[in-house]
Motif scaffolding. Structure first.
Motif, mmCIF file in Angstrom:
data_model
loop_
_atom_site.group_PDB
_atom_site.id
_atom_site.type_symbol
_atom_site.label_atom_id
_atom_site.label_comp_id
_atom_site.label_asym_id
_atom_site.label_seq_id
_atom_site.Cartn_x
_atom_site.Cartn_y
_atom_site.Cartn_z
ATOM 1 N N ASP A 182 0.839 -1.192 0.000
ATOM 2 C CA ASP A 182 0.000 0.000 0.000
ATOM 3 C C ASP A 182 0.875 1.244 0.000
ATOM 4 O O ASP A 182 2.101 1.156 0.007
ATOM 5 N N ARG A 183 0.244 2.395 0.022
ATOM 6 C CA ARG A 183 0.997 3.644 -0.127
ATOM 7 C C ARG A 183 1.991 3.854 1.014
ATOM 8 O O ARG A 183 3.124 4.279 0.797
ATOM 9 N N THR A 184 1.572 3.561 2.248
ATOM 10 C CA THR A 184 2.439 3.849 3.395
ATOM 11 C C THR A 184 2.819 2.608 4.195
ATOM 12 O O THR A 184 3.737 2.665 5.013
ATOM 13 N N LEU A 185 2.116 1.501 4.008
ATOM 14 C CA LEU A 185 2.370 0.305 4.792
ATOM 15 C C LEU A 185 2.408 -0.927 3.901
ATOM 16 O O LEU A 185 1.893 -0.912 2.780
ATOM 17 N N LEU A 186 2.993 -1.992 4.436
ATOM 18 C CA LEU A 186 3.044 -3.276 3.752
ATOM 19 C C LEU A 186 2.233 -4.287 4.554
ATOM 20 O O LEU A 186 2.345 -4.339 5.785
ATOM 21 N N LEU A 187 1.428 -5.078 3.876
ATOM 22 C CA LEU A 187 0.721 -6.173 4.528
ATOM 23 C C LEU A 187 1.590 -7.419 4.373
ATOM 24 O O LEU A 187 1.871 -7.857 3.260
ATOM 25 N N VAL A 188 2.008 -7.989 5.506
ATOM 26 C CA VAL A 188 2.972 -9.093 5.501
ATOM 27 C C VAL A 188 2.386 -10.277 6.261
ATOM 28 O O VAL A 188 1.880 -10.119 7.384
ATOM 29 N N ALA A 189 2.473 -11.463 5.666
ATOM 30 C CA ALA A 189 2.053 -12.694 6.336
ATOM 31 C C ALA A 189 3.210 -13.210 7.175
ATOM 32 O O ALA A 189 4.296 -13.481 6.649
ATOM 33 N N VAL A 190 2.996 -13.323 8.484
ATOM 34 C CA VAL A 190 4.002 -13.841 9.410
ATOM 35 C C VAL A 190 3.410 -15.054 10.123
ATOM 36 O O VAL A 190 2.260 -15.426 9.896
ATOM 37 N N ALA A 191 4.199 -15.654 11.024
ATOM 38 C CA ALA A 191 3.790 -16.918 11.635
ATOM 39 C C ALA A 191 2.478 -16.814 12.399
ATOM 40 O O ALA A 191 1.708 -17.774 12.460
ATOM 41 N N ASP A 192 2.183 -15.643 12.993
ATOM 42 C CA ASP A 192 0.974 -15.508 13.797
ATOM 43 C C ASP A 192 -0.110 -14.686 13.112
ATOM 44 O O ASP A 192 -0.995 -14.139 13.760
ATOM 45 N N GLY A 193 -0.061 -14.587 11.780
ATOM 46 C CA GLY A 193 -1.138 -13.900 11.058
ATOM 47 C C GLY A 193 -0.627 -12.871 10.075
ATOM 48 O O GLY A 193 0.460 -13.016 9.515
ATOM 49 N N LEU A 194 -1.413 -11.814 9.880
ATOM 50 C CA LEU A 194 -1.064 -10.746 8.952
ATOM 51 C C LEU A 194 -0.748 -9.475 9.733
ATOM 52 O O LEU A 194 -1.451 -9.112 10.671
ATOM 53 N N LEU A 195 0.340 -8.809 9.334
ATOM 54 C CA LEU A 195 0.763 -7.580 10.001
ATOM 55 C C LEU A 195 0.874 -6.450 8.992
ATOM 56 O O LEU A 195 1.259 -6.671 7.836
ATOM 57 N N HIS A 196 0.550 -5.229 9.442
ATOM 58 C CA HIS A 196 0.867 -4.037 8.667
ATOM 59 C C HIS A 196 2.193 -3.494 9.182
ATOM 60 O O HIS A 196 2.306 -3.119 10.360
ATOM 61 N N LEU A 197 3.195 -3.483 8.324
ATOM 62 C CA LEU A 197 4.528 -3.047 8.708
ATOM 63 C C LEU A 197 4.961 -1.869 7.850
ATOM 64 O O LEU A 197 4.562 -1.758 6.682
ATOM 65 N N PRO A 198 5.802 -0.986 8.402
ATOM 66 C CA PRO A 198 6.301 0.140 7.601
ATOM 67 C C PRO A 198 7.328 -0.319 6.577
ATOM 68 O O PRO A 198 7.899 -1.406 6.690
#
Length: 387
Positions: free
Chosen positions: A54-70
């Motif tokens: 996305d424009r300001t954040l990344l949606l990342v699949a990690v071991a415990d689910g989905l995270l929005h990371l910078p």
């Protein structure tokens, strides 16, 4: 080196995709685990895959689910499909520490005419499905240049014909596409009727990732819904006048399926400017390059020279002149891009060359002055001896 709990080699999601979670739902296979092991990161506490940018954040699949990371503050910017090392940040949260080397990368030249910059559309895909709808005229040049980029990406190209139930000319379109996409498998589908869906799934490696690429309104989102067996993407109508569809997909996003396959839908692509796709050009136009290599003269311009294999093939109907012209156009396009990309290198070379010339000139003048002074000293000594 740390591999997160739930290693892909023993995670139940590998053998039972329906139970997969986190990265395991997004193509984390034993081969990917080995790829992480080959590129360790000492500060990492886990692994992940970029699901959406996305424009300001990344949606990342990690071991415990989905995270929005910078976005990472340094290094290359992630794209959808990237595998990444995850670690703690100073605030106690998590961040992306590093991006793994990409096993495949789909790129194009940025849209504006004078640009020589690369735009990476997707990473780590096994197959790129070039979607061709039958409800509009076939654009040969678009198909060819898209396939050139796919061949160059490192992924396997696959042509997917959609909306076969909407047009009476489907067989004609399929025939033209098969000829145009020589050496590339072609699958005909009708998402509305379910035709060709099983065959398409069978063309994708187990646990593999397929990117769907095509113009707006080509039926990509409808196809994804049919493959997923549920509505995961919104669909929109296509205008009958110009065949343009509403951009129902606004970002590149990974969509996991129950069988372990991962799909990536992409926004409609109007044009596909080639970026450093020399190898892909050879993959798509291997027959043309083979003909050119058979000319009598190595520097044949493929015009009126005697023994020109290309001209003979065109005159004999073996090679379409349109296809030959398309090949030449892409060659010129890549050459122009290389020249623009090399401007900085050319300037650095000229600066270095100029410095060498100036330095050599100074050295030459110094040598001449030293020789003159040595000659003057010797002459002085000679006069002294005579006296």
């Amino acid at each position: 080196m740390h591999i997160p709990s739930g290693n892909a080699l023993d995670n139940p999601g590998i053998n039972n995709p329906a139970k997969a979670e986190g990265p395991f739902a997004y193509g984390y296979t034993p081969a990917v685990a080995r790829h992480f092991a080959a590129h360790p990161n000492p500060g990492a506490t886990g692994t992940g895959r970029v699901v959406r940018v996305d424009r300001t954040l990344l949606l990342v699949a990690v071991a415990d689910g989905l995270l929005h990371l910078p976005y990472p503050l340094t290094g290359d910017q992630p794209v959808t499909g990237d595998w990444v090392w995850i670690g703690p940040n100073r605030a106690g949260g998590r961040q992306i520490l590093a991006i793994l080397p990409r096993r495949s990368e789909l790129s194009r030249k940025r849209a504006f005419e004078d640009s020589s910059a690369e735009q990476v559309l997707a990473a780590n895909m096994d197959t790129v499905g070039v979607v061709v709808p039958v409800d509009r005229p076939l654009t040969h040049n678009r198909l060819e240049r898209t396939l050139v980029a796919v061949w160059d990406s490192g992924a396997t190209p696959l042509v997917i014909i959609t909306k076969a139930d909407l047009a009476q000319v489907a067989d004609d379109v399929v025939g033209k596409v098969v000829l145009q996409a020589a050496g590339v498998d072609v699958v005909t589908t009708s998402a509305e009727n379910g035709d060709g869906i099983d065959e398409l799934i069978g063309r994708i490696p187990a646990g593999g990732t397929i990117v769907l690429l095509g113009p707006s309104g080509a039926g990509k989102s409808t196809l994804i819904n049919a493959l997923a067996g549920r509505e995961v993407q919104q669909t929109g109508a296509v205008r009958s006048g110009d065949f343009k569809g509403k951009h129902t997909t606004t970002a590149r996003e990974l969509v996991p399926l129950s069988n372990g396959t991962v799909l990536m839908d992409t926004p409609g692509v109007r044009g596909f400017g080639l970026f450093d796709a020399g190898e892909g050009l050879g993959g798509m136009f291997g027959d043309v390059e083979e003909l050119a290599a058979g000319c009598r003269f190595a520097d044949c311009a493929h015009g009126s020279e005697p023994g020109c294999a290309v001209r003979e093939a065109i005159d004999g109907g073996v090679l379409e002149e349109r296809r030959w012209n398309s090949y030449l156009k892409m060659q010129r396009e890549l050459a122009a891009l290389a020249r623009r990309s090399d401007v900085a290198a050319q300037r650095a070379y000229h600066r270095e060359w100029q410095q060498k010339v100036v330095s050599a000139g100074k050295s030459q003048r110094s040598a001449e002055r030293e020789a003159f002074e040595r000659g003057s000293r010797n002459a002085g000594k000679g006069r002294n001896r005579k006296q």
